[in-house]
Design an enzyme around this catalytic site. Structure first.
Site, mmCIF file in Angstrom:
data_model
loop_
_atom_site.group_PDB
_atom_site.id
_atom_site.type_symbol
_atom_site.label_atom_id
_atom_site.label_comp_id
_atom_site.label_asym_id
_atom_site.label_seq_id
_atom_site.Cartn_x
_atom_site.Cartn_y
_atom_site.Cartn_z
ATOM 1 N N LYS A 40 -14.254 6.282 6.006
ATOM 2 C CA LYS A 40 -13.238 5.894 6.993
ATOM 3 C C LYS A 40 -11.844 6.074 6.414
ATOM 4 O O LYS A 40 -11.689 6.281 5.194
ATOM 5 C CB LYS A 40 -13.465 4.450 7.462
ATOM 6 C CG LYS A 40 -13.373 3.397 6.378
ATOM 7 C CD LYS A 40 -13.944 2.078 6.894
ATOM 8 C CE LYS A 40 -14.021 1.026 5.832
ATOM 9 N NZ LYS A 40 -13.072 -0.020 5.900
ATOM 10 N N ARG A 140 -15.012 -11.831 10.553
ATOM 11 C CA ARG A 140 -14.324 -10.693 11.172
ATOM 12 C C ARG A 140 -15.092 -10.219 12.398
ATOM 13 O O ARG A 140 -14.664 -10.444 13.516
ATOM 14 C CB ARG A 140 -14.176 -9.584 10.124
ATOM 15 C CG ARG A 140 -13.327 -8.417 10.564
ATOM 16 C CD ARG A 140 -12.998 -7.478 9.423
ATOM 17 N NE ARG A 140 -14.174 -6.791 8.875
ATOM 18 C CZ ARG A 140 -14.123 -5.892 7.885
ATOM 19 N NH1 ARG A 140 -12.961 -5.570 7.349
ATOM 20 N NH2 ARG A 140 -15.230 -5.307 7.437
ATOM 21 N N HIS A 170 -21.597 -7.986 6.174
ATOM 22 C CA HIS A 170 -20.598 -7.518 5.205
ATOM 23 C C HIS A 170 -20.170 -8.697 4.337
ATOM 24 O O HIS A 170 -19.872 -9.773 4.852
ATOM 25 C CB HIS A 170 -19.391 -6.957 5.968
ATOM 26 C CG HIS A 170 -18.407 -6.240 5.100
ATOM 27 N ND1 HIS A 170 -18.781 -5.262 4.201
ATOM 28 C CD2 HIS A 170 -17.056 -6.337 5.001
ATOM 29 C CE1 HIS A 170 -17.713 -4.792 3.581
ATOM 30 N NE2 HIS A 170 -16.651 -5.430 4.042
ATOM 31 N N ARG A 223 -23.706 0.737 1.886
ATOM 32 C CA ARG A 223 -22.489 1.371 2.410
ATOM 33 C C ARG A 223 -21.518 1.481 1.231
ATOM 34 O O ARG A 223 -20.840 0.538 0.864
ATOM 35 C CB ARG A 223 -21.893 0.517 3.547
ATOM 36 C CG ARG A 223 -22.886 0.230 4.670
ATOM 37 C CD ARG A 223 -22.234 -0.531 5.816
ATOM 38 N NE ARG A 223 -21.586 -1.758 5.415
ATOM 39 C CZ ARG A 223 -22.173 -2.943 5.299
ATOM 40 N NH1 ARG A 223 -23.459 -3.091 5.585
ATOM 41 N NH2 ARG A 223 -21.479 -4.010 4.927
ATOM 42 N N TYR A 268 20.601 5.189 -2.898
ATOM 43 C CA TYR A 268 21.189 4.301 -1.889
ATOM 44 C C TYR A 268 21.455 2.919 -2.472
ATOM 45 O O TYR A 268 20.636 2.372 -3.215
ATOM 46 C CB TYR A 268 20.226 4.140 -0.708
ATOM 47 C CG TYR A 268 20.101 5.383 0.147
ATOM 48 C CD1 TYR A 268 21.186 5.872 0.882
ATOM 49 C CD2 TYR A 268 18.891 6.059 0.245
ATOM 50 C CE1 TYR A 268 21.065 7.006 1.670
ATOM 51 C CE2 TYR A 268 18.754 7.187 1.038
ATOM 52 C CZ TYR A 268 19.861 7.650 1.743
ATOM 53 O OH TYR A 268 19.739 8.769 2.522
ATOM 54 N N CYS A 314 13.934 6.999 -2.061
ATOM 55 C CA CYS A 314 14.412 7.463 -0.744
ATOM 56 C C CYS A 314 13.207 7.873 0.111
ATOM 57 O O CYS A 314 12.067 7.812 -0.330
ATOM 58 C CB CYS A 314 15.333 8.659 -0.899
ATOM 59 S SG CYS A 314 16.651 8.444 -2.098
ATOM 60 N N MET A 315 13.493 8.344 1.323
ATOM 61 C CA MET A 315 12.402 8.733 2.226
ATOM 62 C C MET A 315 11.623 9.935 1.682
ATOM 63 O O MET A 315 10.398 9.993 1.786
ATOM 64 C CB MET A 315 12.975 9.071 3.607
ATOM 65 C CG MET A 315 11.907 9.215 4.671
ATOM 66 S SD MET A 315 12.573 9.743 6.260
ATOM 67 C CE MET A 315 13.471 8.308 6.797
ATOM 68 N N ASP A 316 12.327 10.880 1.093
ATOM 69 C CA ASP A 316 11.677 12.139 0.687
ATOM 70 C C ASP A 316 11.768 12.419 -0.804
ATOM 71 O O ASP A 316 11.176 13.391 -1.274
ATOM 72 C CB ASP A 316 12.338 13.325 1.413
ATOM 73 C CG ASP A 316 12.634 13.007 2.847
ATOM 74 O OD1 ASP A 316 11.674 12.735 3.572
ATOM 75 O OD2 ASP A 316 13.823 12.979 3.232
HETATM 76 C C1 LIG Z 1 -18.213 -3.022 7.011
HETATM 77 C C2 LIG Z 1 -17.889 -2.307 5.751
HETATM 78 N N1 LIG Z 1 -18.877 -1.870 4.980
HETATM 79 C C3 LIG Z 1 -18.649 -1.224 3.823
HETATM 80 C C4 LIG Z 1 -17.367 -0.993 3.380
HETATM 81 C C5 LIG Z 1 -17.153 -0.309 2.068
HETATM 82 O O1 LIG Z 1 -16.594 -1.192 1.159
HETATM 83 P P1 LIG Z 1 -16.216 -0.705 -0.314
HETATM 84 O O2 LIG Z 1 -15.167 0.335 -0.134
HETATM 85 O O3 LIG Z 1 -15.692 -1.917 -0.971
HETATM 86 O O4 LIG Z 1 -17.444 -0.148 -0.901
HETATM 87 C C6 LIG Z 1 -16.299 -1.440 4.146
HETATM 88 C C7 LIG Z 1 -14.935 -1.229 3.666
HETATM 89 O O5 LIG Z 1 -13.973 -1.816 3.975
HETATM 90 C C8 LIG Z 1 -16.562 -2.114 5.359
HETATM 91 O O6 LIG Z 1 -15.566 -2.567 6.131
#
Ligand SMILES: Cc1ncc(COP(=O)(O)O)c(C=O)c1O
Length: 375
Positions: A40, A140, A170, A223, A268, A314-316
């Site tokens: 993600k 969450r 989680h 995960r 700046y 700065c920005m860039d």
């Molecule tokens: C629901 C869920 N599972 C797994 C992960 C992966 O976690 P990590 O990057 O700590 O392995 C995340 C990351 O935020 C998550 O939100």
């Protein structure tokens, strides 16, 4: 946002590091457990598609993303393995979930009822793949009691247009030394799993931290996120159970070098004044690239030496104090190794009083990602 391909600032991503990190985890898992790579947020800033392909080479069996669009991106890049969307997708987009064969998270009864309604309007034979999310203490997303979960299971099992593919939770503290809260969450998850009328294909609870430090957590899938990019989920609190290799380097070059006289101001607000004659270099990276203003006072590496970032970012661009005259075009390392010296994402995170996850995700699309090694 336009990517600055014609500028020397770049993120270099080492695919071999990702392959090795994933392979290292797969090697220590039981053979009936699968690793889903979490890609993600553009692969935590490393680039979703390339990191997903690297993870596959390391032995990943599937992927997790947060958004529907992130799942579509992977499918359009030709990835055919299972993809689970961890966030909530509004049921009005179910046709897209089916079209792209994406599995989705069910976190509330209201969502499930709405999903059933939307499915009724569709005719095809393809089933919507659902993972039930249990909130065991993260606060969450997810069902918060056994009764809610069993009701959700019943709703799903009674609907022929749905395939119950998974159930998960989680952890919020798997990266901490104190394991008490972790154990409470794990117990609640185990208790609920043991009451299910049957077990779906995937049962999963482990993020990177749980996989590294609590590998006996319940489930047949993990995960695996931050550790696949080579970063220790705990920062420095816990030692990795096998060596992780950081995949990310951030580099640029000096685009201007000048000797300034005492009293000259930099940037700046004129927050830095040259004390004695000083060599000041300008590098083409700024807060619009995710190199934040708070980085003032930190350092970068030039020819293996630490050079302070002077004046406001700065920005860039930003300015650095050089120990001597250095030719324009010389490499500057902001994250990574330079002639035996190193700046890690963890060091940047500590300076910014945050976590390396946030630093990696903050590098903007303006910075091109260059992929080396691996594939
Ligand atoms: C629901 C869920 N599972 C797994 C992960 C992966 O976690 P990590 O990057 O700590 O392995 C995340 C990351 O935020 C998550 O939100």
């Amino acid at each position: 946002m336009v990517t600055g391909y014609h500028r020397p600032t770049k993120l270099i991503i080492d695919r071999q590091a990702i392959i090795d990190n994933v392979a290292g985890e797969v090697a220590k898992m039981p053979t009936d457990k699968e690793l889903f790579a979490v890609v993600k947020a553009n692969g935590y800033g490393h680039g979703a598609v390339e990191t997903a392909k690297s993870a596959l080479k390391g032995g990943a069996a599937g992927f997790c993303v947060a958004l529907l669009d992130e799942g579509i991106e992977l499918r359009e890049a030709g990835i055919t393995e299972p993809i689970l969307i961890l966030g909530v997708v509004e049921p009005i987009y179910i046709e897209l979930l089916l079209k792209y064969n994406l599995s989705v998270t069910a976190a509330t009864t209201a969502w499930l009822l709405e999903a059933c309604k939307c499915l009724k309007r569709l005719t095809g034979s393809q089933k919507l793949k659902i993972h039930i999310k249990i909130d065991t203490g993260m606060g969450r997303l997810g069902f918060t009691s056994l009764k809610e979960v069993l009701d959700a299971v019943q709703l799903i099992e009674n609907n022929e247009q749905i395939e119950w593919e998974g159930i998960f939770t989680h952890f919020s503290t798997a990266d901490e030394i104190d394991t008490l809260y972790f154990e409470q969450q794990l117990k609640m998850f185990q208790d609920i799993i043991s009451e299910l009328p049957r077990q779906p294909r995937y049962i999963h609870s482990e993020n990177s931290a749980a996989a590294l430090w609590h590998p006996k957590s319940t489930g047949n899938m993990i995960r695996f996120g931050i550790a696949m990019y080579g970063l220790n989920p705990s920062g420095r609190s816990l030692i990795e159970s096998y060596p992780l290799k950081s995949a990310l380097t951030l580099e640029t070059v000096l685009i201007q070098v000048k000797e300034l006289q005492p009293g000259a101001g930099i940037g700046y607000g004129n927050t830095y004044t040259v004390a004695e004659k000083e060599w000041i270099g300008t590098i083409p990276i700024g807060y619009a690239d995710g190199w934040l203003r708070k980085m003032q006072g930190f350092h970068v590496l030039v020819n293996g030496k630490k050079c302070e970032i002077v004046g406001r970012v700065c920005m860039d661009q930003c300015m650095i104090r050089l120990p001597e005259a250095v030719p324009e075009g010389t490499k500057v390392t902001l994250v990574g190794e330079n002639q035996g010296a190193e700046i890690t994402l963890q060091m940047v995170a500590e300076y910014l009083e945050t976590i390396h996850y946030e630093v990696a995700c903050t590098f903007s699309q303006r910075i091109p990602r260059e992929y080396i090694g691996g594939l």
